[in-house]
Structure formats: C-alpha cells, structure tokens
Design a protein around this motif. Structure first.
Motif, PDB file in Angstrom:
ATOM      1  N   UNK A  90       0.861  -1.172   0.000  1.00  0.00           N
ATOM      2  CA  UNK A  90       0.000   0.000   0.000  1.00  0.00           C
ATOM      3  C   UNK A  90       0.903   1.229   0.000  1.00  0.00           C
ATOM      4  N   UNK A  91       0.811   2.037  -1.044  1.00  0.00           N
ATOM      5  CA  UNK A  91       1.688   3.198  -1.146  1.00  0.00           C
ATOM      6  C   UNK A  91       1.459   4.172   0.003  1.00  0.00           C
ATOM      7  N   UNK A  92       2.538   4.742   0.489  1.00  0.00           N
ATOM      8  CA  UNK A  92       2.556   5.718   1.584  1.00  0.00           C
ATOM      9  C   UNK A  92       2.076   5.154   2.920  1.00  0.00           C
ATOM     10  N   UNK A  93       2.099   3.833   3.070  1.00  0.00           N
ATOM     11  CA  UNK A  93       1.688   3.200   4.326  1.00  0.00           C
ATOM     12  C   UNK A  93       2.815   3.253   5.353  1.00  0.00           C
ATOM     13  N   UNK A  94       4.017   2.816   4.962  1.00  0.00           N
ATOM     14  CA  UNK A  94       5.111   2.730   5.918  1.00  0.00           C
ATOM     15  C   UNK A  94       4.812   1.739   7.017  1.00  0.00           C
ATOM     16  N   UNK A  95       4.539   0.454   6.668  1.00  0.00           N
ATOM     17  CA  UNK A  95       4.147  -0.520   7.691  1.00  0.00           C
ATOM     18  C   UNK A  95       5.275  -0.825   8.673  1.00  0.00           C
ATOM     19  N   UNK A  96       4.891  -0.991   9.939  1.00  0.00           N
ATOM     20  CA  UNK A  96       5.864  -1.328  10.977  1.00  0.00           C
ATOM     21  C   UNK A  96       5.550  -2.645  11.674  1.00  0.00           C
ATOM     22  N   UNK A  97       4.324  -3.137  11.544  1.00  0.00           N
ATOM     23  CA  UNK A  97       3.954  -4.374  12.234  1.00  0.00           C
ATOM     24  C   UNK A  97       2.704  -4.976  11.604  1.00  0.00           C
TER      25      UNK A  97
END
Length: 178
Positions: A90-97
């Motif tokens: 997902x663009x611009x999400x920046x997932x961390x977990x």
C-alpha cells in the motif's frame, strides 16, 4: 456491529497492566523466534540471513511462515520454505507491524500513513481505520500484538515535544462481531 478501537493513555510515569502484559507477550514472542532460529540453524552457528528488506521490522511467525513489515517499501513480505515474497502493498503506508486479527485476517500498522489496515489472509485490503472510537486520530501506529484469540492491540509512540507532555497511547481492537 462496527469495530471499536479503544484507547488507553500511557504516560512516561507508568503503564497499566494491559500494557505490561502485552509487552511481556511481545517480548516472549521475540524470544521464541530467536530460539526457534537458533535451534533451526544450530546453536553453534552464527546468525544466518534468511531474507533482507527495506527497513524490515515487525516480525510475525504465523501459519508456518515468517511475515515482516518493510517500512521503506510500503509492503508486508513473507518468507516460506521457497524464499521471500510480497504479501501486501500500500503506497505511503510505511508498515511497521502485522498482527493476527479475528479468525482469518491481519491488522497492519501504517506508521507513515497514520492508519491501521485490516487485510485478509490472502493479503487483500478489507478496511482502513484512521480514528479511534473516541474520534481521535491514530498517530503513527507502531508496535502491535495479538492475544491469540483474535483481539489485536497496538501502540502509538510518545513524540518528544518542547511544550507538551510526553504521551503515547495503547489501543485495543476486538474483531467485528457478527
């Protein structure tokens, strides 16, 4: 009935038992992953790179596969017996977990996108959550943990500010009732 994301404030002075128990479960999970890989590769061997990624974090061992967030590439990747594959993007999400949610879904913490996204077991986006039940915006969701029964909890960090008290929040998200 809609999902209700409940918020618990956590200040620097101390945290509630829910937070401490969740941290203990998260710590136990990380220890179990390290122990598993130590047994798998042999305790006498040095660390082995099994996959690499763009700012990888948020490990989740689930269903015999290792999932991890790649904040720098806006994706969740999975490692199975064959190799690393893209599971969700997902663009611009920046997932961390990523944490198990309900009986067959996951919640992804989009740190940069300031939202939590529910995805299916096949990596399909189902719903997006931008606000908690009290109407407050989700600010950079970061770490998360599941209770093993479908309830997911996640944390937003305490940002440093010169004029404000250091304050983060802990959220609990029970699965949707049918």
């Amino acid at each position: 009935m809609p999902v209700s994301i409940r918020k618990t404030l956590a200040t620097r002075a101390g945290f509630g038992n829910e937070l401490n128990n969740s941290r203990k479960r998260l710590f136990a999970f990380y220890v179990s992953v390290v122990v598993f890989f130590a047994m798998y590769t042999g305790a006498h061997a040095g660390p082995t790179v099994i996959a690499s990624g763009a700012y990888p974090e948020g490990l989740l061992w689930h269903g015999g596969r290792l999932f991890f967030a790649e904040m720098g590439s806006d994706r969740i990747s999975v490692v199975d017996g064959v190799g690393k594959k893209e599971f969700w993007r997902d663009s611009d999400c920046g997932p961390t977990a990523l944490s198990p949610f309900g009986t067959s879904a996951f919640l992804v913490n989009c740190h940069l996108g300031k939202q939590v996204v529910e995805i299916s077991a096949d990596g399909v986006t189902l719903r997006r959550f931008f606000k908690a039940a009290d109407g407050g915006a989700l600010q950079a969701p970061n770490a998360s943990v599941s209770d093993g029964r479908g309830v997911c909890s996640f944390q937003t960090p305490a940002f440093l500010a010169l004029t404000h008290q250091r304050r983060g929040a802990w959220f609990t998200c029970p699965p949707q009732e049918k």
